[in-house]
Every structure is written in C-alpha cells, then in structure tokens.
Design a protein around this motif. Structure first.
Motif, PDB file in Angstrom:
ATOM      1  N   LEU A 148      30.723 -19.291 -19.147  1.00 50.94           N
ATOM      2  CA  LEU A 148      31.652 -19.784 -20.160  1.00 50.94           C
ATOM      3  C   LEU A 148      32.878 -18.880 -20.164  1.00 50.94           C
ATOM      4  CD1 LEU A 148      31.863 -21.914 -22.472  1.00 50.94           C
ATOM      5  CD2 LEU A 148      31.132 -20.107 -24.015  1.00 50.94           C
ATOM      6  N   VAL A 149      34.054 -19.480 -20.049  1.00 55.83           N
ATOM      7  CA  VAL A 149      35.303 -18.717 -20.025  1.00 55.83           C
ATOM      8  C   VAL A 149      36.098 -19.075 -21.270  1.00 55.83           C
ATOM      9  CG1 VAL A 149      37.353 -18.108 -18.688  1.00 55.83           C
ATOM     10  CG2 VAL A 149      35.267 -18.849 -17.503  1.00 55.83           C
ATOM     11  N   THR A 150      36.493 -18.063 -22.053  1.00 57.28           N
ATOM     12  CA  THR A 150      37.186 -18.331 -23.312  1.00 57.28           C
ATOM     13  C   THR A 150      38.660 -17.935 -23.238  1.00 57.28           C
ATOM     14  OG1 THR A 150      36.545 -16.181 -24.240  1.00 57.28           O
ATOM     15  CG2 THR A 150      35.035 -18.020 -24.596  1.00 57.28           C
ATOM     16  N   ALA A 151      39.223 -18.020 -22.036  1.00 55.15           N
ATOM     17  CA  ALA A 151      40.656 -17.818 -21.826  1.00 55.15           C
ATOM     18  C   ALA A 151      41.075 -18.773 -20.707  1.00 55.15           C
ATOM     19  CB  ALA A 151      40.961 -16.366 -21.457  1.00 55.15           C
ATOM     20  N   ALA A 152      42.326 -19.209 -20.754  1.00 50.28           N
ATOM     21  CA  ALA A 152      42.763 -20.283 -19.858  1.00 50.28           C
ATOM     22  C   ALA A 152      43.342 -19.753 -18.555  1.00 50.28           C
ATOM     23  CB  ALA A 152      43.807 -21.151 -20.563  1.00 50.28           C
ATOM     24  N   VAL A 174      41.561 -24.912 -18.632  1.00 48.78           N
ATOM     25  CA  VAL A 174      42.495 -24.740 -17.517  1.00 48.78           C
ATOM     26  C   VAL A 174      43.839 -25.353 -17.905  1.00 48.78           C
ATOM     27  CG1 VAL A 174      40.754 -24.679 -15.692  1.00 48.78           C
ATOM     28  CG2 VAL A 174      41.722 -26.868 -16.403  1.00 48.78           C
ATOM     29  N   GLY A 175      44.914 -24.761 -17.411  1.00 49.28           N
ATOM     30  CA  GLY A 175      46.245 -25.280 -17.691  1.00 49.28           C
ATOM     31  C   GLY A 175      47.296 -24.268 -17.318  1.00 49.28           C
ATOM     32  N   GLN A 176      48.492 -24.754 -17.036  1.00 55.01           N
ATOM     33  CA  GLN A 176      49.566 -23.887 -16.570  1.00 55.01           C
ATOM     34  C   GLN A 176      50.454 -23.372 -17.690  1.00 55.01           C
ATOM     35  OE1 GLN A 176      51.612 -26.011 -13.456  1.00 55.01           O
ATOM     36  NE2 GLN A 176      49.933 -25.736 -12.002  1.00 55.01           N
ATOM     37  N   SER A 177      50.167 -23.778 -18.935  1.00 58.22           N
ATOM     38  CA  SER A 177      50.962 -23.285 -20.058  1.00 58.22           C
ATOM     39  C   SER A 177      50.100 -23.219 -21.303  1.00 58.22           C
ATOM     40  CB  SER A 177      52.156 -24.198 -20.327  1.00 58.22           C
ATOM     41  OG  SER A 177      51.725 -25.419 -20.891  1.00 58.22           O
ATOM     42  N   ASP A 178      50.603 -22.543 -22.348  1.00 53.51           N
ATOM     43  CA  ASP A 178      49.876 -22.479 -23.606  1.00 53.51           C
ATOM     44  C   ASP A 178      49.770 -23.855 -24.253  1.00 53.51           C
ATOM     45  OD1 ASP A 178      49.646 -19.794 -23.237  1.00 53.51           O
ATOM     46  OD2 ASP A 178      51.210 -19.236 -24.668  1.00 53.51           O
ATOM     47  N   PHE A 194      31.383 -29.020  -5.799  1.00 54.48           N
ATOM     48  CA  PHE A 194      31.552 -28.894  -7.246  1.00 54.48           C
ATOM     49  C   PHE A 194      31.995 -30.236  -7.824  1.00 54.48           C
ATOM     50  CE2 PHE A 194      32.342 -24.713  -5.454  1.00 54.48           C
ATOM     51  CZ  PHE A 194      31.614 -23.869  -6.281  1.00 54.48           C
ATOM     52  N   GLU A 195      31.492 -30.572  -9.000  1.00 50.47           N
ATOM     53  CA  GLU A 195      31.951 -31.738  -9.742  1.00 50.47           C
ATOM     54  C   GLU A 195      32.744 -31.261 -10.957  1.00 50.47           C
ATOM     55  OE1 GLU A 195      28.648 -34.159 -10.851  1.00 50.47           O
ATOM     56  OE2 GLU A 195      28.327 -34.928  -8.811  1.00 50.47           O
ATOM     57  N   TYR A 196      33.824 -31.956 -11.279  1.00 51.35           N
ATOM     58  CA  TYR A 196      34.699 -31.550 -12.379  1.00 51.35           C
ATOM     59  C   TYR A 196      34.789 -32.671 -13.404  1.00 51.35           C
ATOM     60  CZ  TYR A 196      36.135 -27.993  -9.000  1.00 51.35           C
ATOM     61  OH  TYR A 196      36.133 -26.964  -8.091  1.00 51.35           O
ATOM     62  N   ASP A 197      34.558 -32.333 -14.667  1.00 48.70           N
ATOM     63  CA  ASP A 197      34.681 -33.303 -15.758  1.00 48.70           C
ATOM     64  C   ASP A 197      35.658 -32.754 -16.789  1.00 48.70           C
ATOM     65  OD1 ASP A 197      32.573 -35.238 -14.983  1.00 48.70           O
ATOM     66  OD2 ASP A 197      31.247 -33.527 -15.288  1.00 48.70           O
ATOM     67  N   GLU A 198      36.701 -33.533 -17.101  1.00 46.94           N
ATOM     68  CA  GLU A 198      37.640 -33.150 -18.147  1.00 46.94           C
ATOM     69  C   GLU A 198      37.075 -33.587 -19.498  1.00 46.94           C
ATOM     70  OE1 GLU A 198      41.541 -34.623 -17.377  1.00 46.94           O
ATOM     71  OE2 GLU A 198      41.780 -33.460 -15.521  1.00 46.94           O
ATOM     72  N   LEU A 199      37.034 -32.636 -20.458  1.00 49.38           N
ATOM     73  CA  LEU A 199      36.376 -32.902 -21.729  1.00 49.38           C
ATOM     74  C   LEU A 199      37.339 -33.212 -22.876  1.00 49.38           C
ATOM     75  CD1 LEU A 199      33.593 -30.157 -21.579  1.00 49.38           C
ATOM     76  CD2 LEU A 199      33.497 -32.531 -20.798  1.00 49.38           C
ATOM     77  N   ARG A 200      38.360 -32.361 -23.065  1.00 52.94           N
ATOM     78  CA  ARG A 200      39.277 -32.574 -24.189  1.00 52.94           C
ATOM     79  C   ARG A 200      40.447 -31.599 -24.098  1.00 52.94           C
ATOM     80  NH1 ARG A 200      37.605 -30.835 -29.910  1.00 52.94           N
ATOM     81  NH2 ARG A 200      39.715 -30.037 -29.900  1.00 52.94           N
ATOM     82  N   PRO A 201      41.564 -31.873 -24.777  1.00 55.19           N
ATOM     83  CA  PRO A 201      42.658 -30.898 -24.827  1.00 55.19           C
ATOM     84  C   PRO A 201      42.261 -29.707 -25.691  1.00 55.19           C
ATOM     85  CG  PRO A 201      43.392 -33.107 -25.486  1.00 55.19           C
ATOM     86  CD  PRO A 201      41.907 -33.130 -25.475  1.00 55.19           C
ATOM     87  N   VAL A 202      42.689 -28.508 -25.288  1.00 60.06           N
ATOM     88  CA  VAL A 202      42.408 -27.286 -26.046  1.00 60.06           C
ATOM     89  C   VAL A 202      43.610 -26.346 -25.933  1.00 60.06           C
ATOM     90  CG1 VAL A 202      39.875 -27.289 -25.881  1.00 60.06           C
ATOM     91  CG2 VAL A 202      41.231 -26.346 -24.000  1.00 60.06           C
ATOM     92  N   ARG A 203      43.548 -25.252 -26.688  1.00 60.71           N
ATOM     93  CA  ARG A 203      44.566 -24.209 -26.551  1.00 60.71           C
ATOM     94  C   ARG A 203      43.873 -22.849 -26.658  1.00 60.71           C
ATOM     95  NH1 ARG A 203      50.226 -23.953 -29.825  1.00 60.71           N
ATOM     96  NH2 ARG A 203      50.750 -25.522 -28.267  1.00 60.71           N
ATOM     97  N   PHE A 204      43.972 -22.051 -25.591  1.00 62.91           N
ATOM     98  CA  PHE A 204      43.366 -20.719 -25.542  1.00 62.91           C
ATOM     99  C   PHE A 204      44.403 -19.705 -25.080  1.00 62.91           C
ATOM    100  CE2 PHE A 204      39.477 -23.121 -25.667  1.00 62.91           C
ATOM    101  CZ  PHE A 204      38.515 -22.263 -26.177  1.00 62.91           C
ATOM    102  N   VAL A 205      44.125 -18.437 -25.354  1.00 64.09           N
ATOM    103  CA  VAL A 205      44.958 -17.381 -24.795  1.00 64.09           C
ATOM    104  C   VAL A 205      44.781 -17.383 -23.278  1.00 64.09           C
ATOM    105  CG1 VAL A 205      44.827 -15.949 -26.877  1.00 64.09           C
ATOM    106  CG2 VAL A 205      43.124 -15.641 -25.065  1.00 64.09           C
ATOM    107  N   PRO A 206      45.756 -16.863 -22.514  1.00 62.84           N
ATOM    108  CA  PRO A 206      45.647 -16.895 -21.053  1.00 62.84           C
ATOM    109  C   PRO A 206      44.635 -15.892 -20.521  1.00 62.84           C
ATOM    110  CG  PRO A 206      47.656 -15.774 -21.727  1.00 62.84           C
ATOM    111  CD  PRO A 206      47.058 -16.351 -22.969  1.00 62.84           C
ATOM    112  N   LEU A 207      44.021 -16.235 -19.391  1.00 60.86           N
ATOM    113  CA  LEU A 207      43.151 -15.309 -18.682  1.00 60.86           C
ATOM    114  C   LEU A 207      44.029 -14.340 -17.900  1.00 60.86           C
ATOM    115  CD1 LEU A 207      40.194 -14.598 -17.864  1.00 60.86           C
ATOM    116  CD2 LEU A 207      40.497 -16.145 -15.930  1.00 60.86           C
TER     117      LEU A 207
END
Length: 214
Positions: A148-152, A174-178, A194-207
């Motif tokens: 589990l990663v809690t930064a983008a 994941v994302g290229q901006s805040d 690997f399989e990838y599933d998009e779940l929902r929009p979020v906003r996290f601090v950057p990794l």
C-alpha cells in the motif's frame, strides 16, 4: 473507538456511505481510534471524514479513503504487507489488525518515532516501522503479499512492482500533478504480468525519493 462515542459512530456511518462495506475493514477501523494519531490543533476534528495536517508537511488521510484503500487491498490474515508512507501510523495500525505482519516505512525519522510510540501503546507488535526511502521498498523483506502506497507517483514504482509476490496486490495513487490523481489497484499475474484497475479520483502528497530532514 474511544473518545467521543457519538462522533465515532458518525464516522463509521460515513465510511459505510462512502462504500466501505468489508466487515473486517469496518471492524478494524472501529477498533483503531483515529484520535490517537491526530495531535495539536486538529485533535478535535479526529472523527471527521477529512484529511488533516500532521508534522513534516504531511497529512493523515481521510478515513473513508483509508477504508476504501484497505478494502481494495483485500488483506488476508496470513499476508505480509508493506506500507510506503507511515505518516501518522493510522493506516499501518488498521492493517496490523488484518495482516500477519506489517512493514511500514517513511522518509521522516520523527514521524516514524511518533508512530512507534502509538503502536507500542496499542500493543500492536506485528508492525515494524522503519525510516527509509519508500520508493525503493524493502528488498530485504520482499516479496510482499500486499503493498500500500500513501503518496502519489507518476507511475507505479518499478522496485515496488518487483517486490510484489505473484498473485499479490498493490494499491497506490498515481498522477502527474496534485490535482489529477487516480487510485490504482495493481495485481501481479506472473513474472512480468500485471493487471491495472482504476478505482477512483484521489489527492495525496507526492512520493519523494530520499530521506527527509526531520
């Protein structure tokens, strides 16, 4: 939860309304008191379903997002879990009630020290909290059943994908901006699959790579 029982009950209702329906996740979130992880000016808002500032310019995530990420991770009692981004320690504490072992890393030494104090107070002895560059994972303890990663990050970090067991699941923003980030669930299907599933929009601090100054 302890503290304000009515506020805690309202938070659990908010979790269900947001789509957190897994009984094990709801039970873990009921047992872990968020107020223990929110200090200072924002302590009175611990049971609100909002992200709150913590030390080192970081945040404690919105409880409904914590619940949805935990639910998406599908943790079983035998799993070994890596969390990247300890922060307050709230997410790791919830994971510890669901998994066999939790390793959590953060780039800020002071956050790790504070989280360890709460883990010890709660007798959560299956958590190992370390100061480390989370973008590299923990190769010495790999492979992991769940990550589990809690930064983008812009993309799922290669070292973390490599440390995921075949059949394992990673959940991360994941994302290229805040402003534009997506919560992603990655399932490792084979040595290179690997399989990838998009779940929902979020906003996290950057990794961020490297260690912090605090």
């Amino acid at each position: 939860m302890t503290g304000d029982p009515q506020a805690a009950a309202r938070l659990l209702l908010a979790l269900r309304s947001a789509g957190v329906t897994d009984p094990r996740v709801l039970d873990a979130m009921e047992r872990i008191d968020r107020a223990l992880f929110v200090r200072g000016l924002f302590a009175s808002r611990a049971y609100e379903d909002v992200p709150l500032p913590i030390a080192c310019g970081q945040t404690i995530s919105q409880p409904s997002v914590v619940g949805l990420m935990t639910q998406a991770l599908s943790v079983s009692p035998r799993d070994k879990v890596l969390e990247v981004g300890t922060g307050s320690g709230y997410q790791a504490a919830i994971l510890s009630l669901l998994a066999r072992r939790v390793y959590t890393v953060d780039r800020y030494r002071s956050l790790v020290a504070a989280a360890r104090e709460v883990f010890e107070a709660l007798n959560l002895h299956n958590i190992t909290a370390l100061t480390a560059d989370g973008s590299h994972g923990l190769p010495d303890q790999a492979p992991f059943d769940r990550i589990l990663v809690t930064a983008a990050a812009e993309d799922p970090p290669g070292p973390l994908l490599a440390q995921l067991r075949i059949g394992g699941i990673m959940v991360l923003p994941v994302g290229q901006s805040d402003a534009v980030q997506t919560l992603l669930r990655v399932t490792r299907t084979g040595e290179r699959g690997f399989e990838y599933d998009e779940l929902r929009p979020v906003r996290f601090v950057p990794l961020v790579e490297g260690l912090g100054q605090d």
